[in-house]
Write a protein that holds these residues in place. Structure first.
Motif, PDB file in Angstrom:
ATOM      1  N   ALA A  86       3.252  12.217   5.045  1.00  0.00           N
ATOM      2  CA  ALA A  86       3.880  11.388   6.071  1.00  0.00           C
ATOM      3  C   ALA A  86       2.850  10.599   6.859  1.00  0.00           C
ATOM      4  N   LEU A  87       1.689  11.208   7.120  1.00  0.00           N
ATOM      5  CA  LEU A  87       0.653  10.546   7.910  1.00  0.00           C
ATOM      6  C   LEU A  87       0.030   9.385   7.145  1.00  0.00           C
ATOM      7  N   TYR A  88      -0.315   9.594   5.868  1.00  0.00           N
ATOM      8  CA  TYR A  88      -0.935   8.480   5.141  1.00  0.00           C
ATOM      9  C   TYR A  88       0.064   7.358   4.882  1.00  0.00           C
ATOM     10  N   LEU A  89       1.347   7.704   4.684  1.00  0.00           N
ATOM     11  CA  LEU A  89       2.344   6.658   4.476  1.00  0.00           C
ATOM     12  C   LEU A  89       2.602   5.869   5.755  1.00  0.00           C
ATOM     13  N   ALA A  90       2.575   6.527   6.900  1.00  0.00           N
ATOM     14  CA  ALA A  90       2.749   5.811   8.162  1.00  0.00           C
ATOM     15  C   ALA A  90       1.621   4.806   8.358  1.00  0.00           C
ATOM     16  N   ALA A  91       0.384   5.200   8.033  1.00  0.00           N
ATOM     17  CA  ALA A  91      -0.747   4.277   8.146  1.00  0.00           C
ATOM     18  C   ALA A  91      -0.611   3.131   7.149  1.00  0.00           C
ATOM     19  N   ALA A  92      -0.156   3.451   5.943  1.00  0.00           N
ATOM     20  CA  ALA A  92       0.018   2.413   4.920  1.00  0.00           C
ATOM     21  C   ALA A  92       1.050   1.382   5.353  1.00  0.00           C
ATOM     22  N   ARG A  93       2.113   1.840   5.984  1.00  0.00           N
ATOM     23  CA  ARG A  93       3.149   0.897   6.419  1.00  0.00           C
ATOM     24  C   ARG A  93       2.651  -0.013   7.530  1.00  0.00           C
ATOM     25  N   LEU A  94       1.765   0.492   8.386  1.00  0.00           N
ATOM     26  CA  LEU A  94       1.130  -0.381   9.378  1.00  0.00           C
ATOM     27  C   LEU A  94       0.305  -1.458   8.678  1.00  0.00           C
ATOM     28  N   TYR A 107       0.827  -1.211   0.000  1.00  0.00           N
ATOM     29  CA  TYR A 107       0.000   0.000   0.000  1.00  0.00           C
ATOM     30  C   TYR A 107       0.861   1.261   0.000  1.00  0.00           C
ATOM     31  N   GLU A 108       2.012   1.191   0.611  1.00  0.00           N
ATOM     32  CA  GLU A 108       2.937   2.320   0.621  1.00  0.00           C
ATOM     33  C   GLU A 108       3.239   2.811  -0.797  1.00  0.00           C
ATOM     34  N   VAL A 109       3.319   1.890  -1.744  1.00  0.00           N
ATOM     35  CA  VAL A 109       3.600   2.235  -3.137  1.00  0.00           C
ATOM     36  C   VAL A 109       2.321   2.593  -3.877  1.00  0.00           C
ATOM     37  N   TYR A 110       1.306   1.756  -3.723  1.00  0.00           N
ATOM     38  CA  TYR A 110       0.018   1.983  -4.399  1.00  0.00           C
ATOM     39  C   TYR A 110      -0.524   3.378  -4.113  1.00  0.00           C
ATOM     40  N   LEU A 111      -0.467   3.823  -2.855  1.00  0.00           N
ATOM     41  CA  LEU A 111      -1.018   5.126  -2.500  1.00  0.00           C
ATOM     42  C   LEU A 111      -0.242   6.267  -3.154  1.00  0.00           C
ATOM     43  N   GLN A 112       1.056   6.098  -3.319  1.00  0.00           N
ATOM     44  CA  GLN A 112       1.830   7.151  -3.978  1.00  0.00           C
ATOM     45  C   GLN A 112       1.519   7.222  -5.475  1.00  0.00           C
ATOM     46  N   VAL A 113       1.151   6.095  -6.059  1.00  0.00           N
ATOM     47  CA  VAL A 113       0.648   6.112  -7.436  1.00  0.00           C
ATOM     48  C   VAL A 113      -0.658   6.894  -7.500  1.00  0.00           C
ATOM     49  N   LEU A 114      -1.572   6.622  -6.547  1.00  0.00           N
ATOM     50  CA  LEU A 114      -2.829   7.374  -6.513  1.00  0.00           C
ATOM     51  C   LEU A 114      -2.566   8.869  -6.390  1.00  0.00           C
ATOM     52  N   GLU A 115      -1.614   9.242  -5.547  1.00  0.00           N
ATOM     53  CA  GLU A 115      -1.313  10.659  -5.365  1.00  0.00           C
ATOM     54  C   GLU A 115      -0.866  11.300  -6.677  1.00  0.00           C
ATOM     55  N   ASP A 175       0.684  -2.608   5.647  1.00  0.00           N
ATOM     56  CA  ASP A 175       1.586  -3.534   4.955  1.00  0.00           C
ATOM     57  C   ASP A 175       2.236  -4.522   5.925  1.00  0.00           C
ATOM     58  N   ALA A 176       2.408  -4.109   7.171  1.00  0.00           N
ATOM     59  CA  ALA A 176       3.015  -4.982   8.181  1.00  0.00           C
ATOM     60  C   ALA A 176       1.994  -5.905   8.836  1.00  0.00           C
ATOM     61  N   GLY A 177       0.724  -5.797   8.429  1.00  0.00           N
ATOM     62  CA  GLY A 177      -0.308  -6.628   9.017  1.00  0.00           C
ATOM     63  C   GLY A 177      -0.743  -6.179  10.397  1.00  0.00           C
ATOM     64  N   LEU A 178      -0.486  -4.920  10.736  1.00  0.00           N
ATOM     65  CA  LEU A 178      -0.839  -4.370  12.043  1.00  0.00           C
ATOM     66  C   LEU A 178      -2.135  -3.574  11.956  1.00  0.00           C
ATOM     67  N   PRO A 179      -2.838  -3.379  13.066  1.00  0.00           N
ATOM     68  CA  PRO A 179      -4.057  -2.561  13.036  1.00  0.00           C
ATOM     69  C   PRO A 179      -3.757  -1.155  12.528  1.00  0.00           C
ATOM     70  N   PHE A 180      -4.647  -0.643  11.689  1.00  0.00           N
ATOM     71  CA  PHE A 180      -4.391   0.687  11.122  1.00  0.00           C
ATOM     72  C   PHE A 180      -5.667   1.508  10.987  1.00  0.00           C
ATOM     73  N   SER A 181      -6.776   1.030  11.546  1.00  0.00           N
ATOM     74  CA  SER A 181      -8.054   1.716  11.372  1.00  0.00           C
ATOM     75  C   SER A 181      -8.017   3.141  11.925  1.00  0.00           C
ATOM     76  N   ARG A 182      -7.476   3.315  13.132  1.00  0.00           N
ATOM     77  CA  ARG A 182      -7.404   4.649  13.726  1.00  0.00           C
ATOM     78  C   ARG A 182      -6.522   5.560  12.875  1.00  0.00           C
ATOM     79  N   GLN A 183      -5.394   5.043  12.441  1.00  0.00           N
ATOM     80  CA  GLN A 183      -4.473   5.862  11.639  1.00  0.00           C
ATOM     81  C   GLN A 183      -5.061   6.186  10.272  1.00  0.00           C
ATOM     82  N   ALA A 184      -5.852   5.264   9.712  1.00  0.00           N
ATOM     83  CA  ALA A 184      -6.514   5.543   8.434  1.00  0.00           C
ATOM     84  C   ALA A 184      -7.509   6.683   8.585  1.00  0.00           C
ATOM     85  N   ALA A 185      -8.271   6.668   9.687  1.00  0.00           N
ATOM     86  CA  ALA A 185      -9.219   7.760   9.933  1.00  0.00           C
ATOM     87  C   ALA A 185      -8.488   9.078  10.129  1.00  0.00           C
ATOM     88  N   MET A 186      -7.378   9.034  10.858  1.00  0.00           N
ATOM     89  CA  MET A 186      -6.587  10.259  11.057  1.00  0.00           C
ATOM     90  C   MET A 186      -6.038  10.790   9.740  1.00  0.00           C
TER      91      MET A 186
END
Length: 390
Positions: free
Chosen positions: A304-312, A75-83, A314-325
């Motif tokens: 920086a904020l959306y990439l930090a959420a994307a990396r979570l 997602y870290e890469v996919y989102l930068q394509v979207l941008e 990609d790591a298989g970690l919870p990211f719902s709160r960070q996605a909303a932020m």
């Protein structure tokens, strides 16, 4: 004034493959998207042929499994394509994000047989998807949706109306959330409905203040029959599937918002360097320099904020709160940055001769779609403090 391709952004990408991918996207943007973005938006033209090109180039299935035609990109890469796509034309960037959202239920919850049958065409076969959750009377309160799916033998019959559907009337397939049981979220299921299904029709597209090239319409289901093999996940699992999709989709909106904000920043900065007043370039005046500095800071912070959420994610970690932020911050930032870009241009910024007024109109919808920013604040607070009224 002719459209300009977005300025290259310095990016930290994880692999050489990702760097090559972004170079391909930038070349495609400069050749196919940016030169005619304003003209096509003003005319309200949806670039269906461009989406076919994106599909042929492998850009409609980037975050999905290569086994089924996806790009296997984080997602870290996919989102930068979207941008990058959204910076050139939001109709394109948001359209790719919506298509990815429409593929999520099948890719994440479908059976192996369903995935093998449908995903290759959806990810790289030229098809375009739409996502049907909202209804005329249930937007933010999605769990109260009324569209019904009733089992009839080995099929389901769907009746109801969906609202605010991007690509409504043009999509080749729809991921549809419908009520198959009692009230509340546990009575909702997800279905994959072909765009040419008998009984499926779309209303006249909404007349919007921005994104005029992206059709948004109500979609009607009148005794639409789909086989049981098009139920995605378990019966009653639809709402959890929808929430899972929206967490990822919110990151897509965040990335698109930063793309629009970056485009506005680039244009305002260049204009300020070229426009002269009182014998000096506008860029020499401290008040304007500080304004542009604040705009640039918002863009960098949002990225920086959306990439930090994307990396979570990609790591298989919870990211719902960070996605909303990320969705909240990036879309609010895009709104402020585009308003400030209009201010930098002064009277010219308020005319359609320059693209910053279009960016401002487009930024507004990003504060609304895939959960309004008020809903994002509720999600964030719930993660931090638990639900209200405990």
């Amino acid at each position: 004034m002719p459209d300009r391709a977005p300025q290259p952004v310095d990016r930290q990408l994880p692999t050489d493959e990702a760097r090559d991918l972004l170079a391909l996207v930038r070349e495609l943007v400069q050749r196919e998207i940016a030169p005619k973005a304003s003209e096509e938006e003003e005319a309200g033209r949806f670039p269906r042929e461009l989406f076919a090109l994106l599909s042929d180039s492998g850009l409609l299935g980037l975050p999905y499994d290569a086994e089924y035609g996806g790009g296997d990109q984080p997602y870290e890469v996919y989102l930068q394509v979207l941008e990058e796509l959204a910076a050139a034309r939001l109709t394109v960037g948001l359209g790719v994000s919506v298509h990815s959202l429409a593929c999520h239920a099948l890719a994440g919850f479908g059976t192996k047989e369903q995935q093998a049958e449908h995903l290759p065409a959806m990810l790289g076969g030229g098809l375009l998807g739409a996502y049907c959750l909202s209804e005329p009377a249930s937007g933010s309160d999605a769990a109260s949706l009324r569209t019904k799916a009733v089992r009839d033998g080995d099929s389901w019959v769907i009746n109801g109306t969906k609202a605010w559907i991007t690509h409504g009337g043009l999509a080749d397939f729809y991921t549809v959330l419908a009520r198959t049981g009692g009230e509340g979220p546990r009575g909702i299921s997800a279905f994959l409905v072909p765009g040419d299904a008998e009984g499926l029709s779309a209303a006249v597209p909404e007349k919007k203040m921005g994104m005029k090239g992206s059709p948004t319409a109500q979609v009607h289901f009148d005794d639409v029959r789909v086989p049981d093999t098009r139920l995605l996940g378990e019966e009653g699992q639809g709402f959890s599937i929808a929430l899972s999709a929206l967490d990822s989709g919110r990151l897509g909106i965040a990335a698109c918002a930063i793309g629009v904000a970056q485009a506005a920043l680039d244009f305002a900065s260049q204009y300020a360097s070229e426009r002269r007043q009182f014998g000096h370039p506008l860029a020499d005046f401290q008040g304007l320099r500080f304004l542009i500095a604040d705009m640039a800071t918002k863009v960098e912070a949002g990225r920086a904020l959306y990439l930090a959420a994307a990396r979570l994610r990609d790591a298989g970690l919870p990211f719902s709160r960070q996605a909303a932020m990320a969705k909240l911050f990036c879309t609010d930032a895009a709104m402020q940055v585009t308003v400030d870009a209009v201010q930098v241009l002064g009277g010219y910024g308020y005319t359609a001769d320059f693209p910053v007024e279009r960016y401002m109109r487009e930024a507004k919808v990003l504060q609304i779609v895939e959960g309004t920013n008020q809903i994002q604040r509720m999600v964030i607070a719930r993660h931090l403090m638990g639900p209200e009224g405990r």
